[in-house]
Design a protein around this motif. Structure first.
Motif, PDB file in Angstrom:
ATOM      1  N   LYS A  96      -1.425 -40.883  37.302  1.00 57.35           N
ATOM      2  CA  LYS A  96      -1.273 -40.387  35.922  1.00 57.35           C
ATOM      3  C   LYS A  96      -0.140 -39.356  35.856  1.00 57.35           C
ATOM      4  CE  LYS A  96      -3.950 -38.207  32.303  1.00 57.35           C
ATOM      5  NZ  LYS A  96      -4.796 -37.051  32.177  1.00 57.35           N
ATOM      6  N   LEU A  97       0.687 -39.463  34.829  1.00 60.45           N
ATOM      7  CA  LEU A  97       1.778 -38.503  34.627  1.00 60.45           C
ATOM      8  C   LEU A  97       1.445 -37.595  33.441  1.00 60.45           C
ATOM      9  CD1 LEU A  97       4.924 -40.799  35.069  1.00 60.45           C
ATOM     10  CD2 LEU A  97       3.557 -39.645  36.817  1.00 60.45           C
ATOM     11  N   ASP A  98       2.053 -36.405  33.410  1.00 61.98           N
ATOM     12  CA  ASP A  98       1.848 -35.532  32.253  1.00 61.98           C
ATOM     13  C   ASP A  98       2.934 -35.811  31.209  1.00 61.98           C
ATOM     14  OD1 ASP A  98       4.145 -34.161  33.011  1.00 61.98           O
ATOM     15  OD2 ASP A  98       3.061 -32.507  33.963  1.00 61.98           O
ATOM     16  N   GLU A  99       2.934 -35.012  30.134  1.00 66.36           N
ATOM     17  CA  GLU A  99       3.864 -35.279  29.030  1.00 66.36           C
ATOM     18  C   GLU A  99       5.317 -35.068  29.428  1.00 66.36           C
ATOM     19  OE1 GLU A  99       2.517 -31.128  29.052  1.00 66.36           O
ATOM     20  OE2 GLU A  99       1.416 -33.027  29.083  1.00 66.36           O
ATOM     21  N   ARG A 100       5.582 -34.329  30.544  1.00 71.49           N
ATOM     22  CA  ARG A 100       6.961 -34.105  30.996  1.00 71.49           C
ATOM     23  C   ARG A 100       7.400 -35.140  32.020  1.00 71.49           C
ATOM     24  NH1 ARG A 100       6.412 -29.887  34.044  1.00 71.49           N
ATOM     25  NH2 ARG A 100       8.608 -29.784  34.531  1.00 71.49           N
ATOM     26  N   GLY A 101       6.508 -36.097  32.322  1.00 71.10           N
ATOM     27  CA  GLY A 101       6.865 -37.109  33.316  1.00 71.10           C
ATOM     28  C   GLY A 101       6.631 -36.649  34.743  1.00 71.10           C
ATOM     29  N   ALA A 102       5.929 -35.510  34.883  1.00 69.68           N
ATOM     30  CA  ALA A 102       5.572 -35.041  36.231  1.00 69.68           C
ATOM     31  C   ALA A 102       4.215 -35.626  36.607  1.00 69.68           C
ATOM     32  CB  ALA A 102       5.515 -33.512  36.235  1.00 69.68           C
ATOM     33  N   ILE A 103       3.928 -35.638  37.908  1.00 70.48           N
ATOM     34  CA  ILE A 103       2.620 -36.161  38.339  1.00 70.48           C
ATOM     35  C   ILE A 103       1.545 -35.181  37.854  1.00 70.48           C
ATOM     36  CG2 ILE A 103       1.202 -36.797  40.325  1.00 70.48           C
ATOM     37  CD1 ILE A 103       3.837 -37.345  41.856  1.00 70.48           C
ATOM     38  N   ASP A 104       0.538 -35.708  37.187  1.00 69.09           N
ATOM     39  CA  ASP A 104      -0.513 -34.860  36.608  1.00 69.09           C
ATOM     40  C   ASP A 104      -1.446 -34.387  37.733  1.00 69.09           C
ATOM     41  OD1 ASP A 104      -1.673 -33.765  34.262  1.00 69.09           O
ATOM     42  OD2 ASP A 104      -3.317 -35.205  34.449  1.00 69.09           O
ATOM     43  N   VAL A 105      -1.576 -33.078  37.854  1.00 70.21           N
ATOM     44  CA  VAL A 105      -2.460 -32.524  38.904  1.00 70.21           C
ATOM     45  C   VAL A 105      -3.305 -31.391  38.324  1.00 70.21           C
ATOM     46  CG1 VAL A 105      -1.012 -33.049  40.929  1.00 70.21           C
ATOM     47  CG2 VAL A 105      -0.600 -30.937  39.651  1.00 70.21           C
ATOM     48  N   ASP A 106      -4.420 -31.097  39.008  1.00 68.01           N
ATOM     49  CA  ASP A 106      -5.210 -29.926  38.613  1.00 68.01           C
ATOM     50  C   ASP A 106      -4.694 -28.703  39.380  1.00 68.01           C
ATOM     51  OD1 ASP A 106      -6.216 -29.982  41.185  1.00 68.01           O
ATOM     52  OD2 ASP A 106      -8.230 -30.654  40.620  1.00 68.01           O
ATOM     53  N   GLN A 107      -5.424 -27.580  39.297  1.00 69.46           N
ATOM     54  CA  GLN A 107      -4.893 -26.355  39.923  1.00 69.46           C
ATOM     55  C   GLN A 107      -4.859 -26.435  41.447  1.00 69.46           C
ATOM     56  OE1 GLN A 107      -7.970 -26.643  38.729  1.00 69.46           O
ATOM     57  NE2 GLN A 107      -9.349 -25.012  39.393  1.00 69.46           N
ATOM     58  N   HIS A 108      -5.545 -27.451  42.006  1.00 66.44           N
ATOM     59  CA  HIS A 108      -5.506 -27.627  43.468  1.00 66.44           C
ATOM     60  C   HIS A 108      -4.605 -28.791  43.873  1.00 66.44           C
ATOM     61  CE1 HIS A 108      -9.622 -25.583  43.014  1.00 66.44           C
ATOM     62  NE2 HIS A 108      -8.739 -24.690  43.398  1.00 66.44           N
ATOM     63  N   CYS A 109      -3.791 -29.243  42.945  1.00 69.08           N
ATOM     64  CA  CYS A 109      -2.812 -30.307  43.198  1.00 69.08           C
ATOM     65  C   CYS A 109      -3.450 -31.675  43.460  1.00 69.08           C
ATOM     66  CB  CYS A 109      -1.842 -29.917  44.330  1.00 69.08           C
ATOM     67  SG  CYS A 109      -0.818 -28.520  43.876  1.00 69.08           S
ATOM     68  N   GLN A 110      -4.683 -31.843  43.014  1.00 66.48           N
ATOM     69  CA  GLN A 110      -5.347 -33.150  43.073  1.00 66.48           C
ATOM     70  C   GLN A 110      -4.767 -34.036  41.964  1.00 66.48           C
ATOM     71  OE1 GLN A 110      -8.417 -34.537  44.865  1.00 66.48           O
ATOM     72  NE2 GLN A 110      -7.385 -36.278  43.894  1.00 66.48           N
ATOM     73  N   THR A 111      -4.368 -35.256  42.312  1.00 62.54           N
ATOM     74  CA  THR A 111      -3.861 -36.186  41.287  1.00 62.54           C
ATOM     75  C   THR A 111      -5.021 -36.964  40.676  1.00 62.54           C
ATOM     76  OG1 THR A 111      -3.607 -38.087  42.742  1.00 62.54           O
ATOM     77  CG2 THR A 111      -1.770 -36.514  42.680  1.00 62.54           C
TER      78      THR A 111
END
Ligand code: FAD
Ligand code: NAD
Length: 478
Positions: free
Chosen positions: A294-309
């Motif tokens: 999953k990507l975020d609105e900026r096209g970056a990989i969507d992660v939580d605060q612990h960098c889990q995708t």
């Protein structure tokens, strides 16, 4: 048949190689895969930061600063140099050698820590299988219990002025110029524009920066940004704000940039142009069929605060995820993920990521700005110390700039520190430590600093928060 690892890291830039080394240090069987090929066609580790980013830019910033000093700043100190001239090839070779030493150093560190390095392009397939295509096109697979994705970022191109790798280049091209362009246009007056603009201006280019936004360095403190804009102008950087490039023509060895601003449309010709309008995550070829990261609105990989995708046992760190695109932010994320995989519970404190622009003087900050605090309705007080009042700054002819401490109006806790000073990148570390430890401005004021140092400016700015600075006029008497 595939090789099996506990951890596979894709990318050996700062985020990836820190993750890999820490995972191996913690006893996890780790592989790190990278596809970077240098200008000479050889595979190298270290990613953007070591090869075409932080390190080569700082090598040229430092060398060009020394050139500038030798040319114009030593005479008033009683140092006669004779005519100072530039040997750009030697300067570039010096930069290349530093890069080589450091990239080889990363390879040595990975090996010494027991990380297996595989050279080639990694594609994440279903089931945490990674397909690696080596530089000869031969494919093999590895599997891993956990995958840490650290593919980094690449420059953004703009339609109005596409890069041609020759006259119109990105930062990588601009770090490798073999001659000083007489006239240099830079699209974007952000971090790269200012740093590389400073390098080439010091070496003799007439530099014009065309910045689309009407405001200079919007992320920085307003008072500092205003002072910096004036100072950079005096240094020879012609920074034009609110200037949108609408077209370009290449004509008789020149690039003509057409740009519009509040006064209308203008055309200006340059020998070379650098496009420095930001970077975006580099996800090319990363995911195989059926792998939906999953990507975020900026096209970056969507992660939580612990960098889990969004995928189980797949983590992402560094420039490819949200947050500032800074090497040290990626390094800390890589270490956090590795340690969490080994069972620890560290966090990255995103509130204390320092930012530095390596101009001269350097601009550095951590925490909140006055504007952000106003927007958040947080009451605050401010202490500012001008470096012109510092004995050490005077003794070393480095009086340009100031240090600002912002503290909560009630608790006195430090909320932000903003620096424009020689060695600002070092000074800001003191503020980061103070904020990490939850210090108040009073805590910094009660701390003893060596005299004479530029760091005393931080001490004085902290004292100024409550009106107690010694070396500036205060109104408060108690
Ligand atoms: P990168 O360093 O980009 O590394 C990613 C690596 O992943 C690369 O080696 C790439 O080959 C590899 N890769 C990508 N996809 C694959 C794949 N599918 N298979 C195998 N390998 C893959 N930051 C600072 O903090 N301070 C500075 O002074 C600074 N100066 C900079 C100056 C310039 C000119 C530039 C361009 C950047 C600068 N930066 C600076 C930013 C800094 O370089 C980045 O934030 C940092 O490199 C990001 O680290 P990373 O590991 O996320 O990605
Ligand atoms: P940036 O975001 O710092 O600056 C880009 C600038 O270009 C912005 O001011 C933006 O308003 C402007 N811009 C965007 N589109 C434009 C257009 N069409 N015309 C004119 N101006 C336009 O990005 P950068 O300087 O390219 O750097 C990229 C990344 O690399 C940054 O995220 C930065 O954090 C990182 N970096 C860090 C350092 C450092 O830490 N010292 C040094 C270099 C790069």
């Amino acid at each position: 048949m595939s090789d099996a690892y506990e951890v596979a890291v894709i990318g050996a830039g700062p985020a990836g190689y820190h993750a890999a080394i820490r995972a191996a240090q913690l006893g996890l069987k780790t592989v790190c895969i990278d596809r970077w090929i240098d200008a000479a066609g050889a595979p190298v580790l270290g990613g953007t930061c070591l090869n075409v980013g932080c390190i080569p830019s700082k090598a040229l910033l430092d060398a060009s600063h020394k050139f500038e000093q030798a040319r114009s700043e030593l005479k008033p100190l009683g140092i006669k140099t004779g005519k100072v001239s530039l040997d750009l090839k030697t300067m570039q070779d010096h930069k290349t050698q530093i890069v080589k030493n450091l990239t080889q150093g990363v390879a040595g560190l990975l090996k010494a820590n027991g990380v297996e390095v595989q050279l080639g392009s990694a594609r994440l397939d279903q089931g945490n299988v990674i397909n690696v295509t080596d530089n000869l096109g031969v494919e093999h697979q590895v599997t891993a219990g956990a995958v840490i994705v650290a593919p980094g970022s690449k420059p953004i191109d703009i339609g109005a002025c596409p890069m041609d790798g020759d006259q119109i280049v990105d930062s990588t091209g601009a770090l490798a110029f073999e001659a000083v362009p007489k006239t240099l246009g830079i699209i974007g007056a952000g971090v790269i524009g200012l740093e590389l603009g400073s390098v080439w201006s010091r070496l003799g280019s007439q530099v014009v920066l065309l910045e689309a936004l009407p405001e200079f360095l919007p992320a920085a403190d307003r008072q500092l940004a205003k002072a910096a804009l004036k100072l950079f102008g005096e240094q020879g950087l012609d920074i034009r704000l609110g200037a949108t490039v609408v077209n370009r023509h290449q004509n008789k060895g020149k690039v003509e940039l057409e740009y519009s601003d509040s006064d209308g449309t203008h055309t200006i010709a340059f020998d070379r142009v650098i496009v420095a309008v930001g970077r975006r995550p580099d996800l090319a070829g990363l995911c195989g069929d059926g792998v939906e990261l999953k990507l975020d609105e900026r096209g970056a990989i969507d992660v939580d605060q612990h960098c889990q995708t969004s995928l189980a046992n797949v983590f992402a760190v560094g420039d490819a995820v949200r947050g500032p695109m800074l090497a040290h932010k990626g390094m800390e994320e890589g270490i956090m993920v590795a340690e969490r995989l080994a069972g620890a519970k560290p966090q990255v404190n995103y509130d204390t990521v320092p930012s530095v622009i390596y101009t001269h003087p350097e601009i550095a900050w951590v925490g909140k700005s006055e504007i952000e605090l106003k927007q958040e309705d947080v009451p605050f007080k401010v202490g500012v110390f001008p470096l012109a009042a510092s004995g050490r700054a005077l003794a070393s002819s480095e009086t340009a700039g100031m240090i600002k401490v912002i503290a909560h109006a009630d608790s006195d806790r430090i909320l932000g520190v903003h620096v424009m000073a020689a060695h600002g990148s070092e000074l800001i570390a003191e503020a980061v430590i103070a904020m990490e430890f939850g210090a108040s401005a009073e805590d910094l004021g009660l701390t003893m600093f060596a005299h004479p140092t530029l760091s005393e400016g931080l001490h004085e700015a902290a004292l100024a928060v409550s009106g107690h600075a010694i070396h500036i006029a205060n109104r408060k008497r108690r």
